[in-house]
Design a protein around this motif. Structure first.
Motif, short mmCIF file in Angstrom:
data_model
loop_
_atom_site.label_atom_id
_atom_site.label_comp_id
_atom_site.label_asym_id
_atom_site.label_seq_id
_atom_site.Cartn_x
_atom_site.Cartn_y
_atom_site.Cartn_z
N TYR A 136 9.45 -25.51 -24.66
CA TYR A 136 10.16 -24.46 -25.39
C TYR A 136 10.27 -24.82 -26.87
CZ TYR A 136 14.13 -21.66 -27.03
OH TYR A 136 14.96 -20.83 -27.76
N ARG A 137 10.68 -26.05 -27.16
CA ARG A 137 10.93 -26.46 -28.54
C ARG A 137 9.66 -26.48 -29.38
NH1 ARG A 137 16.12 -28.02 -28.76
NH2 ARG A 137 15.88 -28.96 -30.84
N CYS A 138 8.54 -26.80 -28.76
CA CYS A 138 7.28 -26.81 -29.51
C CYS A 138 6.70 -25.41 -29.69
CB CYS A 138 6.26 -27.71 -28.81
SG CYS A 138 6.62 -29.48 -28.97
N TYR A 139 6.85 -24.55 -28.67
CA TYR A 139 6.29 -23.20 -28.78
C TYR A 139 7.03 -22.38 -29.84
CZ TYR A 139 3.95 -18.91 -27.32
OH TYR A 139 3.18 -17.77 -27.30
N PHE A 140 8.36 -22.54 -29.89
CA PHE A 140 9.17 -21.80 -30.86
C PHE A 140 9.64 -22.71 -31.99
CE2 PHE A 140 9.72 -19.52 -26.80
CZ PHE A 140 9.22 -18.27 -27.17
N ASN A 141 8.85 -23.69 -32.33
CA ASN A 141 9.24 -24.71 -33.30
C ASN A 141 9.35 -24.13 -34.71
OD1 ASN A 141 9.85 -27.34 -34.16
ND2 ASN A 141 7.73 -27.67 -34.81
N GLN A 142 10.42 -24.52 -35.43
CA GLN A 142 10.59 -24.13 -36.83
C GLN A 142 10.70 -25.33 -37.75
OE1 GLN A 142 14.10 -21.46 -36.47
NE2 GLN A 142 12.74 -19.91 -37.35
N GLY A 143 10.69 -26.52 -37.18
CA GLY A 143 10.85 -27.73 -37.98
C GLY A 143 9.66 -28.65 -37.79
N PRO A 144 9.81 -29.90 -38.17
CA PRO A 144 8.71 -30.85 -38.04
C PRO A 144 8.44 -31.24 -36.59
CG PRO A 144 10.69 -31.96 -38.78
CD PRO A 144 11.00 -30.50 -38.79
#
Length: 530
Positions: free
Chosen positions: A37-45
């Motif tokens: 989830y965090r990588c697919y909708f990632n907004q940061g580094p």
């Protein structure tokens, strides 16, 4: 078409609408910390050497993603008043189930954060409709002695939805890539399909039918549900007589509109219903449900250990709610609300003290690169925080959880019940929206002080309930109307064994039977006409 007449069978199908909210809560809490989830909708580094891989959405954006569902629920709850008055209680719930399926499809297919927010907002429209009208529907069908139990089953359905969906989502975390969140978001539409078709087997609310001059159908439903097919059962006659009397009174004395909710004799009831729903959010329970993985992350848990520990509170939630289903009609409404609020305040203040005394700021960027985990605590104090969190859930589950759904539909007369409960429930969702949006940044900015805020809210609600919330348990909906019109102070009201409950149980004395026979109209065709 065959119709189910057993009130527990009716409830079992209707409260699937409550379970939809539970599916949303736990799917988010289980999916939030996952790498997929965090990588697919990632907004940061991205962190190549870190097991979490990506920083995910920012705290503000994650708050917006989570809050989009209760934002939609607020709109849906407001719309439900019109839907239920026009289409009936069943029709409104069926519309809600169709909307849920549409929202689940969009969420499942999300290609970006905007599409995910849109899908969750549409899901929220469904939850708002169902959460407002399922309690009204079950309230209007249930006999007084079982009303708390069956309406409280909505909360039990929510807890089961949370538990089932959490383990489905947890299992899906082992899938690669976007499948980890697409599969659970797709599966959550199946209960809505079951709800839509199951409602065809249920009767319409007798009070809604009576209000639309469908007296023969109204009598048939009362006979089916309360008389087990025998129209001569005394409780059927009593219910029919009271509904007729109330309908005639309303037509002679009331102009039904939203404006009436703000009239002097209705304003106190409206304030009680609205604050029941507001306070249920300000306990902090749904925050604990959505963001429990953040809280346990601060206590040093990560990965599978965090998810498994989080799931324990969902199990506690399910099983502690059973006590309310068994005893809520004996306990009443006031006692669980007051005791539950005081217990929850205790655990919130304890957690704040533990965090402040034994915790410390997390490294820059938060624990495991999750900014919301901006505080950390370890050792025995961390275990105590986890224990207090479990005790908080155990205090909420048999008290504010079910009572917040049972209480509002009991407060209002038939002519405004659909609109009033819609307005009350909408206040639940607007506060859910606000808390869902602001809590992630609050964890970052004020850390452990979040617990103090909710502890103060819990203390305030206990005082408010004592002075302002009257007891409604055991009374017919028409008797509750009389109680409000008489102006009895809230702290002087109590659970009572009324004549209507004696009729229902077959416990009338000879004198009471005679009075009841004289008072009860015997024929449906005697009903007042518009």
């Amino acid at each position: 078409m065959y119709q189910i007449g057993n009130i527990y069978g009716i409830t079992a199908i209707a409260v699937i609408g409550g379970g939809l909210f539970g599916f949303d809560i736990s799917s988010m809490s289980a999916i939030l910390p996952t790498q997929q989830y965090r990588c697919y909708f990632n907004q940061g580094p991205s962190y190549a050497d870190d097991p979490n891989g990506c920083s995910g959405p920012s705290a503000d954006v994650q708050g917006g993603i989570t809050a989009s569902m209760p934002g939609g629920s607020w709109v849906g709850a407001l719309l439900s008043g019109y839907l239920t008055d026009t289409l009936g209680r069943k029709g409104a719930i069926q519309v809600g189930s169709v909307i849920w399926i549409i929202g689940s499809i969009i969420s499942c297919a999300s290609q970006n954060i905007g599409m995910l927010i849109a899908g969750r907002f549409i899901n929220g429209l469904s939850v708002g409709i169902c959460s407002a009208q399922v309690p009204v529907y079950v309230t209007e069908l249930a006999p007084p002695s079982k009303r708390g139990r069956v309406v409280g089953a909505q909360q039990w359905a929510i807890t089961w939805g949370i538990l089932i969906m959490f383990y489905i989502s947890y299992g899906c975390t082992y899938l690669d890539g976007p499948k980890a969140f697409r599969v659970p978001w797709g599966l959550q539409m199946l209960p809505a399909v079951l709800l839509f078709f199951g409602l065809f087997l249920l009767p319409e609310s007798p009070r809604w039918l009576a209000r639309h001059d469908k007296w023969e159908e109204c009598h048939a439903v009362l006979t089916l549900v309360h008389g087990k097919g025998d129209p001569n059962v005394p409780f059927v006659s009593l219910e029919m007589a009271e509904i007729k009397e109330m309908i005639e009174f309303e037509r002679q004395n009331a102009d039904v509109s939203f404006k009436e909710l703000f009239s002097p004799r209705m304003l106190n009831r409206l304030h009680i219903g609205i604050f029941t729903q507001i306070w249920s959010q300000l306990t902090g329970m749904n925050v604990m449900m959505y963001y429990i993985t953040y809280v346990f992350g601060m206590a040093g848990l990560s990965g599978d250990n965090n998810l498994i520990a989080s799931s324990i509170q969902y199990v506690i939630n399910v099983f502690m709610t059973i006590f309310a289903l068994i005893f809520i009609d004996r306990w009443g409404r006031r006692l669980p609300l007051i005791v539950g609020a005081l217990l929850m305040a205790t655990w919130m203040f304890t957690n704040a003290g533990l965090m402040a005394s034994y915790g410390r700021p997390a490294p820059p960027g938060g624990l495991n690169n999750i900014a919301e985990q901006s505080w950390e605590i370890g050792g025995a104090a961390a275990k105590a925080v986890i224990a207090c969190t479990y005790l908080f859930v155990a205090s909420y589950a048999p008290t504010w959880g079910p009572v917040s759904w049972v209480y509002p539909p009991e407060l209002y007369p038939l002519r405004v019940r659909g609109k009033a409960v819609a307005l009350s429930t909408s206040s639940n969702w607007i506060f859910n929206f606000a808390l869902s949006y602001f809590v992630p940044p609050a964890f970052v900015n004020i850390q452990w002080k979040v617990y103090i805020i909710f502890g103060v809210f819990c203390t305030a609600m206990a005082i408010h309930v004592f002075f302002m919330f009257p007891e409604t348990a055991g009374k017919t909906l028409e008797e509750i109307e009389d109680m409000f019109l008489s102006g009895t102070p809230a702290w002087k009201t109590r659970v009572e064994y009324h004549t209507s409950r004696k009729v229902e149980a077959g416990d009338l004395s000879d004198k009471e039977k005679a009075l009841h026979t004289e008072a009860s109209p015997e024929r449906v065709e005697d009903a007042p006409k518009a």
